[in-house]
Scaffold this motif. Structure first.
Motif, PDB file in Angstrom:
ATOM      1  N   ASN A   3      -0.876  -5.408   8.601  1.00  0.00           N
ATOM      2  CA  ASN A   3      -0.128  -4.269   9.127  1.00  0.00           C
ATOM      3  C   ASN A   3       0.839  -3.642   8.123  1.00  0.00           C
ATOM      4  OD1 ASN A   3      -1.279  -4.465  11.676  1.00  0.00           O
ATOM      5  ND2 ASN A   3       0.048  -6.192  12.199  1.00  0.00           N
ATOM      6  N   ARG A   4       0.822  -4.167   6.913  1.00  0.00           N
ATOM      7  CA  ARG A   4       1.739  -3.583   5.935  1.00  0.00           C
ATOM      8  C   ARG A   4       1.293  -2.173   5.561  1.00  0.00           C
ATOM      9  NH1 ARG A   4       1.822  -7.875   1.263  1.00  0.00           N
ATOM     10  NH2 ARG A   4      -0.367  -7.724   1.786  1.00  0.00           N
ATOM     11  N   LYS A   5       2.273  -1.318   5.311  1.00  0.00           N
ATOM     12  CA  LYS A   5       1.943   0.043   4.896  1.00  0.00           C
ATOM     13  C   LYS A   5       1.311   0.023   3.514  1.00  0.00           C
ATOM     14  CE  LYS A   5       4.917   3.266   7.275  1.00  0.00           C
ATOM     15  NZ  LYS A   5       5.647   4.500   7.068  1.00  0.00           N
ATOM     16  N   ARG A   6       0.350   0.908   3.327  1.00  0.00           N
ATOM     17  CA  ARG A   6      -0.251   1.024   1.998  1.00  0.00           C
ATOM     18  C   ARG A   6       0.439   2.157   1.257  1.00  0.00           C
ATOM     19  NH1 ARG A   6      -6.344   1.457   3.695  1.00  0.00           N
ATOM     20  NH2 ARG A   6      -5.416   2.807   5.247  1.00  0.00           N
ATOM     21  N   THR A   7       0.757   1.910   0.015  1.00  0.00           N
ATOM     22  CA  THR A   7       1.471   2.912  -0.773  1.00  0.00           C
ATOM     23  C   THR A   7       0.483   3.732  -1.599  1.00  0.00           C
ATOM     24  OG1 THR A   7       3.394   1.477  -0.915  1.00  0.00           O
ATOM     25  CG2 THR A   7       3.249   3.236  -2.548  1.00  0.00           C
ATOM     26  N   VAL A   8       0.618   5.048  -1.481  1.00  0.00           N
ATOM     27  CA  VAL A   8      -0.210   5.971  -2.250  1.00  0.00           C
ATOM     28  C   VAL A   8       0.733   6.944  -2.968  1.00  0.00           C
ATOM     29  CG1 VAL A   8      -1.923   7.828  -2.108  1.00  0.00           C
ATOM     30  CG2 VAL A   8      -2.159   5.799  -0.649  1.00  0.00           C
ATOM     31  N   TYR A  65       6.184   1.403  -7.712  1.00  0.00           N
ATOM     32  CA  TYR A  65       5.628   1.430  -6.351  1.00  0.00           C
ATOM     33  C   TYR A  65       4.537   0.397  -6.096  1.00  0.00           C
ATOM     34  CZ  TYR A  65       8.231   5.756  -5.838  1.00  0.00           C
ATOM     35  OH  TYR A  65       9.234   6.681  -5.773  1.00  0.00           O
ATOM     36  N   HIS A  66       3.947  -0.153  -7.160  1.00  0.00           N
ATOM     37  CA  HIS A  66       2.789  -1.055  -6.993  1.00  0.00           C
ATOM     38  C   HIS A  66       1.805  -0.452  -5.995  1.00  0.00           C
ATOM     39  CE1 HIS A  66       4.940  -4.032  -9.307  1.00  0.00           C
ATOM     40  NE2 HIS A  66       5.965  -3.864  -8.510  1.00  0.00           N
ATOM     41  N   PRO A  67       1.380   0.799  -6.215  1.00  0.00           N
ATOM     42  CA  PRO A  67       0.569   1.475  -5.197  1.00  0.00           C
ATOM     43  C   PRO A  67      -0.853   0.916  -5.120  1.00  0.00           C
ATOM     44  CG  PRO A  67       0.775   2.830  -7.163  1.00  0.00           C
ATOM     45  CD  PRO A  67       1.633   1.622  -7.384  1.00  0.00           C
ATOM     46  N   LEU A  68      -1.443   1.085  -3.948  1.00  0.00           N
ATOM     47  CA  LEU A  68      -2.857   0.774  -3.795  1.00  0.00           C
ATOM     48  C   LEU A  68      -3.672   1.754  -4.634  1.00  0.00           C
ATOM     49  CD1 LEU A  68      -5.162  -0.695  -2.204  1.00  0.00           C
ATOM     50  CD2 LEU A  68      -4.983   1.159  -0.530  1.00  0.00           C
ATOM     51  N   LEU A  69      -3.152   2.963  -4.746  1.00  0.00           N
ATOM     52  CA  LEU A  69      -3.907   4.051  -5.356  1.00  0.00           C
ATOM     53  C   LEU A  69      -2.954   5.106  -5.898  1.00  0.00           C
ATOM     54  CD1 LEU A  69      -6.831   5.424  -5.439  1.00  0.00           C
ATOM     55  CD2 LEU A  69      -6.217   6.400  -3.213  1.00  0.00           C
ATOM     56  N   VAL A  70      -3.281   5.656  -7.070  1.00  0.00           N
ATOM     57  CA  VAL A  70      -2.566   6.840  -7.565  1.00  0.00           C
ATOM     58  C   VAL A  70      -3.598   7.956  -7.741  1.00  0.00           C
ATOM     59  CG1 VAL A  70      -1.242   7.871  -9.450  1.00  0.00           C
ATOM     60  CG2 VAL A  70      -0.714   5.556  -8.705  1.00  0.00           C
ATOM     61  N   ILE A  71      -3.288   9.115  -7.188  1.00  0.00           N
ATOM     62  CA  ILE A  71      -4.177  10.262  -7.317  1.00  0.00           C
ATOM     63  C   ILE A  71      -3.425  11.365  -8.048  1.00  0.00           C
ATOM     64  CG2 ILE A  71      -5.457  12.050  -6.068  1.00  0.00           C
ATOM     65  CD1 ILE A  71      -5.696   9.809  -3.843  1.00  0.00           C
ATOM     66  N   HIS A  72      -4.008  11.801  -9.148  1.00  0.00           N
ATOM     67  CA  HIS A  72      -3.415  12.891  -9.924  1.00  0.00           C
ATOM     68  C   HIS A  72      -4.185  14.170  -9.617  1.00  0.00           C
ATOM     69  CE1 HIS A  72      -1.161   9.896 -12.156  1.00  0.00           C
ATOM     70  NE2 HIS A  72      -2.285   9.249 -12.348  1.00  0.00           N
ATOM     71  N   VAL A  73      -3.443  15.263  -9.471  1.00  0.00           N
ATOM     72  CA  VAL A  73      -4.064  16.555  -9.165  1.00  0.00           C
ATOM     73  C   VAL A  73      -3.670  17.543 -10.250  1.00  0.00           C
ATOM     74  CG1 VAL A  73      -4.377  18.334  -7.389  1.00  0.00           C
ATOM     75  CG2 VAL A  73      -3.764  16.000  -6.707  1.00  0.00           C
ATOM     76  N   GLY A  74      -4.647  18.303 -10.722  1.00  0.00           N
ATOM     77  CA  GLY A  74      -4.380  19.307 -11.749  1.00  0.00           C
ATOM     78  C   GLY A  74      -5.132  20.585 -11.433  1.00  0.00           C
TER      79      GLY A  74
END
Length: 211
Positions: A3-8, A65-74
């Motif tokens: 149930n932990r939140k996932r960080t993006v 943040y130790h994110p699950l995922l990083v998304i870069h937008v350009g």
């Protein structure tokens, strides 16, 4: 699934050249307004179009943040679709940034591999988003363009062992407005998270079966 939140973390770029308003940052701000639901802890950042800033900011985002995922937008001047980039490249950075600089030796990471692919299956993400009826055309590319977009993507892929994504958007109004780009981004992120969940489930099953 716990149930932990996932960080993006999702980043867009600031102004450069003729782009006094960068469509990528507009799209990211629209995504922030829409949100990703209660299970996702979303953080957004505007990245200056400077190689040296990327070299310090991207590692900081991963560490902080130790994110699950990083998304870069350009933004891509030549794009007419929302484009999912499959890989980042290490060499060939000769175009100068907003500070008038380009990297020493024209590369991201000295000694790094020439090309790093994302662990995310962009073809699957593209099919899923296209089938969702958003009215935004999505495509896949394997050349992020050897400027700040590619540089940022490669740096992130290197640090995360491929757990990053890059999305190119067209300039505003060519043909999509900021709201449409935000909706497309949300669909892309949600589908990537679903794919990662499915991969995790398969991995867990294989692990259990091997014991």
């Amino acid at each position: 699934m716990d149930n932990r939140k996932r960080t993006v973390v999702v980043t867009g770029f600031g102004p450069f050249g003729g782009h006094t308003v960068n469509a990528s940052w507009v799209a990211v701000q629209e995504l922030q307004k829409l949100g990703l639901g209660g299970e996702v802890d979303l953080h957004v950042y505007e990245v200056p179009v400077e190689y040296h800033t990327v070299q310090t900011l991207v590692p900081t985002l991963w560490k902080q943040y130790h994110p699950l995922l990083v998304i870069h937008v350009g933004v891509s001047e030549s794009a007419s679709t929302v484009t999912l980039e499959k890989c980042g490249r290490n060499h060939g950075y000769r175009v100068r940034d907003n500070s008038g600089l380009c990297p020493d030796a024209h590369c991201c990471i000295a000694g790094g591999p020439d090309c790093i692919h994302s662990v995310i299956d962009m073809e699957s993400v593209c099919k899923r988003v296209s089938a969702s009826g958003l009215g935004v055309t999505v495509s896949v590319s394997k050349d992020a363009g050897r400027y700040l977009c590619d540089f940022t993507y490669y740096t992130s892929l290197y640090l995360s062992h491929g757990r990053s994504a890059f999305v190119h958007v067209p300039p505003l109004g060519k043909p999509y407005n900021g709201e449409a780009l935000g909706l497309a981004l949300r669909a892309i992120v949600q589908n990537i998270l679903e794919l990662l969940d499915e991969r995790e489930e398969i991995h867990c099953k294989q692990h259990l079966m091997s014991h």
